[in-house]
Design a protein around this motif. Structure first.
Motif, PDB file in Angstrom:
ATOM      1  N   PRO A 101       0.811  -1.225   0.000  1.00 38.17           N
ATOM      2  CA  PRO A 101       0.000   0.000   0.000  1.00 38.17           C
ATOM      3  C   PRO A 101       0.842   1.272   0.000  1.00 38.17           C
ATOM      4  O   PRO A 101       0.446   2.283  -0.591  1.00 38.17           O
TER       5      PRO A 101
ATOM      6  N   PHE B 189      -5.992  -1.630  -0.407  1.00 36.87           N
ATOM      7  CA  PHE B 189      -6.886  -1.725   0.749  1.00 36.87           C
ATOM      8  C   PHE B 189      -6.809  -3.113   1.380  1.00 36.87           C
ATOM      9  O   PHE B 189      -6.750  -3.248   2.611  1.00 36.87           O
TER      10      PHE B 189
ATOM     11  N   SER C 247      -3.785  -3.424   3.397  1.00 39.63           N
ATOM     12  CA  SER C 247      -3.853  -2.630   4.623  1.00 39.63           C
ATOM     13  C   SER C 247      -4.554  -3.406   5.741  1.00 39.63           C
ATOM     14  O   SER C 247      -4.213  -3.254   6.921  1.00 39.63           O
TER      15      SER C 247
ATOM     16  N   SER D 172      -6.740   3.875   3.536  1.00 42.89           N
ATOM     17  CA  SER D 172      -6.699   2.932   2.416  1.00 42.89           C
ATOM     18  C   SER D 172      -8.082   2.710   1.824  1.00 42.89           C
ATOM     19  O   SER D 172      -8.232   2.544   0.604  1.00 42.89           O
TER      20      SER D 172
ATOM     21  N   LEU E  60      -2.355   8.877   1.887  1.00 41.25           N
ATOM     22  CA  LEU E  60      -1.984   7.531   2.326  1.00 41.25           C
ATOM     23  C   LEU E  60      -0.473   7.352   2.255  1.00 41.25           C
ATOM     24  O   LEU E  60       0.135   6.795   3.178  1.00 41.25           O
TER      25      LEU E  60
END
Length: 301
Positions: free
Chosen positions: A185, A220, A223, A258, A278
């Motif tokens: 990420p 995502f 994360s 995320s 992010l």
């Protein structure tokens, strides 16, 4: 008699040699290695501890130099890397290669002789993994380059731990996992808004190959795995409440940022505020999380 090729040889400056080590990236490597060392049970003599961190720093710098030696061609076409010493023409490729190999050998021998050979072996493998597995093999061949290659940046806390204890237990493996699952990420957030650079260089980063929406969803997903990995040391009773509280709060914030990226539909890099937030927060996240680990060790030691 001086030949034309000898007279035209560029003598690298100390500043450019230092730039080859990617000092900004090295700062995170050094920090996580120190945290791994301070979180480990037992003690280490300050001089030996300093030597271990020096060896890890030199090893990280060696990896970076070898990376830039091999990637001089793609660095030249990417806006954010075009000013590096090799693509800018301030240094010969052979200089970067010799510098990288020399630092690699010296850092591993220094770690082995001054600290212990387990930490030296892990350091040697981390250099090999970044320079050969990631740089030469993965980066130009698969969109999973960052996922698998993330292991290279996850070794420093393990090396720091091994420098103190002479072994590797469950805790340093969890620290490895945290950085490993943090990497996708973190780098994909960057890749989303510098996508044109990677596309121009022909690097199969996830946004280039799978598209931005798929990359956002995968960021995502990672994360969530990261959050589980970060909270695991506390949940398993390996740390105290200081680390646990910080890990929970930071991981919730990371997942929410995320999620915002995952829900974004923006295609204009200049308007990608969620991705930029992010990326910026991910750096703060790792520093704060590992800092909390050390604070927790000091409180509950």
């Amino acid at each position: 008699m001086t030949t034309a090729s000898t007279s035209s040889y560029k003598l690298a400056s100390a500043q450019d040699l230092f730039a080859l080590t990617k000092p900004r990236v090295m700062s995170l490597v050094i920090f996580t290695a120190i945290c791994g060392m301070l979180a480990a049970p037992g003690t280490i003599h300050p001089v030996i501890g300093f030597t271990a961190i020096l060896a890890i720093s030199l090893g990280a710098g060696a990896s970076a130099a070898l990376n830039q030696w091999y990637e001089h061609d793609i660095d030249a076409v990417m806006k954010r890397t075009a000013s590096r010493p090799l693509p800018a023409g301030r240094m010969e490729r052979e200089t970067a290669l010799h510098f990288g190999v020399g630092l690699s050998v010296f850092s591993v021998l220094l770690m082995g002789v001054a600290v212990n050979w387990l930490s030296a072996a892990i350091l040697a493998f981390s250099i090999f993994f970044y320079a050969v597995v990631y740089t030469i093999w993965l980066k130009r061949s698969t969109p999973q380059n960052i996922v698998i290659g993330g292991a290279a940046g996850a070794f420093p806390p393990v090396i720091g731990w091994a420098a103190v204890t002479g072994d590797v237990t469950a805790m340093p493996i969890l620290l490895f996992a945290i950085i490993f699952f943090w990497t996708p990420p973190h780098f994909w957030a960057l890749a989303l808004f510098v996508n044109s650079d990677y596309s121009k260089a022909g690097i199969p980063m996830m946004p280039v190959v799978a598209g931005r929406q798929s990359t956002r969803r995968q960021a995502f997903a990672y994360s969530l795995i990261l959050a589980i990995s970060a909270i695991a040391p506390f949940a398993l009773g390996m740390t105290g409440g200081v680390y646990g509280a910080v890990a929970i709060v930071l991981s919730i914030a990371f997942v929410l940022l995320s999620l915002r990226v995952g829900l974004s539909k923006t295609e204009n890099p200049a308007a990608m505020s969620a991705e930029k937030h992010l990326f910026s927060f991910s750096i703060i996240y790792l520093f704060a999380l590992f800092g909390a680990l050390v604070a927790d060790r000091m409180v509950f030691a």
